[in-house]
Design an enzyme around this catalytic site. Sequence first.
Site, PDB file in Angstrom:
ATOM      1  N   SER A  33       0.767  -1.003   0.062  1.00  0.00           N
ATOM      2  CA  SER A  33       0.003  -0.062  -0.168  1.00  0.00           C
ATOM      3  C   SER A  33       0.901   1.298  -0.050  1.00  0.00           C
ATOM      4  O   SER A  33       0.264   2.545  -0.274  1.00  0.00           O
ATOM      5  CB  SER A  33      -0.859   0.039   1.292  1.00  0.00           C
ATOM      6  OG  SER A  33      -2.065  -0.894   1.013  1.00  0.00           O
TER       7      SER A  33
ATOM      8  N   LYS B 264       0.017   3.754  -2.724  1.00  0.00           N
ATOM      9  CA  LYS B 264      -1.106   4.636  -2.813  1.00  0.00           C
ATOM     10  C   LYS B 264      -0.808   6.051  -2.776  1.00  0.00           C
ATOM     11  O   LYS B 264      -1.436   6.977  -3.041  1.00  0.00           O
ATOM     12  CB  LYS B 264      -1.887   4.306  -1.691  1.00  0.00           C
ATOM     13  CG  LYS B 264      -2.755   2.940  -1.705  1.00  0.00           C
ATOM     14  CD  LYS B 264      -3.620   2.466  -0.409  1.00  0.00           C
ATOM     15  CE  LYS B 264      -4.063   1.311  -0.803  1.00  0.00           C
ATOM     16  NZ  LYS B 264      -4.594   0.661   0.569  1.00  0.00           N
TER      17      LYS B 264
ATOM     18  N   SER C 125      -6.104   3.216   4.479  1.00  0.00           N
ATOM     19  CA  SER C 125      -5.658   2.593   3.672  1.00  0.00           C
ATOM     20  C   SER C 125      -6.472   1.785   2.782  1.00  0.00           C
ATOM     21  O   SER C 125      -6.605   0.253   2.408  1.00  0.00           O
ATOM     22  CB  SER C 125      -4.483   1.764   4.004  1.00  0.00           C
ATOM     23  OG  SER C 125      -3.699   1.103   2.768  1.00  0.00           O
TER      24      SER C 125
END
Length: 284
Positions: free
Chosen positions: A75, A78, A130
């Site tokens: 993640s 991101k 997230s």
Amino acid sequence: MAPRPISAFILALLTGFFAVAANAQSARPGIQPVLNESVQISRPLIVGRSAIVVDAGTGRVLFEKNSTSRQPAASMQKVLTALVVLQEGDLSKPVTITKGDTMVEPSKVYLRAGETYTRLQLLQALLVKSGNDAARALARDNAGSIPMFAYKMNRLARYLGAQSSNFVNPNGLPAEDQYSCARDIAIIARAAYRSPTIRNIVSMKTLNFARPGRGIITYKNTNKLLVRAPFCNGMKTGYTDAAGHCLVSTGSDNGRDAIVVVMHSTKVGIWNDSFKLLSWGLGS
């Protein structure tokens, strides 16, 4: 649907912020090479498989451990998703969630088809909690499809100087031929650190997320270093079985700003590694 060009806004933003590296490829924004090898004499010992510490202001690399080793970024990518979304502007624009946006696991904010959120709300859910569903919704809104959004991610990453990465989706879930490295994530994080919008979001310790007709739910930031280290002011966690525990963290102290990336550490080690490196990088 043809991809939009990189906006004049972000081009102006990024072009003015990156130091020129002292090599033939330095026409592209990126991280400067180490200028003084003596900074590594007392280098910290860490558990993570790879890591890098960068001076956020100058781009100077202060510490490296296998920083160009290709591996999943989970993640942490991101952050790049957020940068691509910011190119579009108009964060007040409403985005209506589709069923396809919700069909993702495991980290979610549990968006429902038919609900409407602003881009800013979805960016907050993306970077604080997230939310993989928020990532899909933003990608679809921005580019029409996940593959087209991935194309825009890779185009921007390469423009910034992140040459050893390939991104396939906006959330970092495992995918064939998707990889990055600590150095590239630091380059991307350095661009994000220049964005007041991203800086504000990633510094939030909690998020009060308003869901249409379902009230407000409070999410804690997945980045525990925000609570554990007073000098930490953001960035983004990551975890999958393949990537291990990852964290790109940023901090500021005594007029100095640093970026730390740790990849493939352990559940406990990621916080110890990141605290140690960020403290060391800031001279705290």
